[in-house]
Design a protein around this motif. Structure first.
Motif, PDB file in Angstrom:
ATOM      1  N   CYS A 344       1.096   0.753   6.130  1.00  8.60           N
ATOM      2  CA  CYS A 344       0.669   1.980   5.468  1.00  8.60           C
ATOM      3  C   CYS A 344       1.623   3.108   5.854  1.00  8.60           C
ATOM      4  O   CYS A 344       1.840   3.367   7.034  1.00  8.60           O
ATOM      5  N   CYS A 347      -0.663   6.013   7.743  1.00  7.64           N
ATOM      6  CA  CYS A 347      -1.223   5.874   9.093  1.00  7.64           C
ATOM      7  C   CYS A 347      -0.558   4.777   9.914  1.00  7.64           C
ATOM      8  O   CYS A 347      -0.823   4.650  11.111  1.00  7.64           O
ATOM      9  N   CYS A 363      -4.550   1.200   1.621  1.00  9.97           N
ATOM     10  CA  CYS A 363      -4.726   0.983   3.059  1.00  9.97           C
ATOM     11  C   CYS A 363      -6.196   0.679   3.384  1.00  9.97           C
ATOM     12  O   CYS A 363      -7.082   1.442   3.008  1.00  9.97           O
ATOM     13  N   CYS A 366      -7.111   3.684   6.389  1.00 13.27           N
ATOM     14  CA  CYS A 366      -7.278   5.117   6.104  1.00 13.27           C
ATOM     15  C   CYS A 366      -7.554   5.417   4.635  1.00 13.27           C
ATOM     16  O   CYS A 366      -7.844   6.561   4.270  1.00 13.27           O
ATOM     17  N   PHE A 368      -5.441   5.374   2.136  1.00 11.11           N
ATOM     18  CA  PHE A 368      -4.262   5.846   1.389  1.00 11.11           C
ATOM     19  C   PHE A 368      -3.892   4.841   0.289  1.00 11.11           C
ATOM     20  O   PHE A 368      -3.852   3.638   0.537  1.00 11.11           O
TER      21      PHE A 368
END
Ligand SMILES: [Zn+2]
Length: 394
Positions: A344, A347, A363, A366, A368
């Protein structure tokens, strides 16, 4: 840095006939010298010259310089071959392939490249013509085509010999230019380049800029491989049909097609490389590229049947970007491509299922989400920044 400029000759039919006779004589002579070198185990330029110089001139009607170039060409070809053998590129000692190659002398095709030095070839850049030595005498006013950029390069930096070569009935001169090194500017951030098949190249910076729209900003730009892949697919189909035929004309057509495809791929790669480097230069960024060895390994795992073609094309694109960057003084960093597609970029969480399908990155830690290639390019950019910082810490 050394740069190669290839210009296309536009000979009249008479000029083409003279060029053909000259190139054929040079390569027939080279094949003859090669046979002798192979039989007598004489491979060094100086030693070979003692054996064959007079005969190359008399039997093949070559001038002194041309004869010397022929002999050197043969010596160089054996040096390259022997280096390949030493480095194990032709298999282990005793392997069938290695024995087969070593059992026969090197043969030169009638249209194979022949070097011409400044005494045998002169350029009239303003008139876009060359004057070239042929077996029928000096031939003046052979026209060529070149882009303004190529003409500038030739005028300022051409050095040493140029190769005359004939491919599929088309004539080319390949000149070497020796350019002074451009100092590399300290980069203001990096753009990462992710190489792929659906998207040949995707560029992105380490973190998304607020204005990123996917165009013009150099951020999250995908260079589609659609056209190139369509051409490849079409050629693959044709190849299958031609291969089944096994006739001489089918083989010839096949070869022509393969070259055409390679030319198209090279044009595409040149265009993409130019865009990437121009954008990096404009924004003051450096370029981070995946280490090519890694790319080859990664592709091998995925699609074995496409390995050669794509790894070759990736190498070419990487090479184009590298030399265009060097010319523009743009910093370039090669990075380790491991896990760039699974990590990712927000993160750092690495997981296989961060990538539910070919196009999507989401992700699992997190949340994303981004196009998978853009996410990979961000990771590459971040590694570029780290790599640059480490190597320029002092
Ligand atoms: Zn994350």
């Amino acid at each position: 840095m050394k740069l190669v400029v290839q210009v296309k000759l536009l000979p009249t039919p008479e000029q083409a006939a003279a060029l053909e006779a000259t190139l054929r004589a040079a390569n027939d002579a080279a094949t003859w010298v090669s046979q002798l070198a192979h039989d007598r185990r004489v491979f060094r330029n100086y030693d070979l010259r003692k054996h064959v110089y007079g005969q190359v001139k008399d039997r093949y009607g070559l001038a002194a310089q041309a004869a010397q170039h022929v002999i050197k060409k043969v010596a160089d070809a054996y040096t390259t071959l022997h280096a390949h053998v030493r480095n194990g590129h032709l298999g282990r000692p005793g392997s069938a392939r290695r024995e087969r190659v070593l059992a026969r002398p090197i043969v030169f095709r009638p249209g194979a490249a022949q070097p011409f030095d400044d005494r045998c070839l002169s350029w009239q850049l303003n008139a876009r013509t060359v004057s070239i030595w042929t077996t029928g005498g000096r031939m003046k006013g052979v026209a060529f085509t070149a882009s303004p950029d190529q003409l500038t390069l030739l005028a300022a930096h051409r050095k040493g010999e140029s190769d005359l070569v004939c491919r599929d009935g088309r004539w080319f001169l390949i000149a070497t230019c020796d350019l002074p090194d451009v100092p590399v500017r300290a980069p203001d951030g990096f753009v990462g380049v992710d190489l792929g098949i659906a998207n040949i190249a995707t560029t992105a910076t380490a973190t998304a800029t607020a204005t990123a729209t996917g165009t013009g900003t150099g951020d999250g730009v995908r260079h589609s491989g659609k056209t190139l892949n369509a051409v490849r697919h079409r050629h693959r189909e044709l190849r299958r049909r031609l291969q089944a035929k096994q006739t001489k004309s089918a083989r010839r057509l096949l070869k022509k097609r393969r070259r055409k495809e390679a030319r198209f791929a090279a044009d595409t790669n040149h265009t993409i490389a130019r865009r990437i480097v121009t954008e990096a230069a404009r924004t003051g960024r450096g370029i981070a590229l995946e280490d090519l060895q890694g790319i080859r390994d990664r592709v091998r795992l995925r699609k074995p049947q496409r390995v050669t073609l794509h790894s070759w094309s990736f190498h070419q694109l990487g090479h184009f970007i590298a030399y265009k960057a060097a010319r523009a003084g743009v910093a370039l960093v090669w990075v380790d491509p491991a896990y760039t597609s699974q990590a990712c970029s927000a993160c750092g969480h690495v997981a296989k299922n961060n990538r539910p399908d070919q196009e999507t990155f989401a992700c699992t830690s997190c949340g994303f989400a981004e196009h998978a290639d853009v996410n990979a390019a961000r990771n590459i950019a971040a590694r570029g920044e780290t790599g640059w910082a480490v190597s320029h810490a002092a």
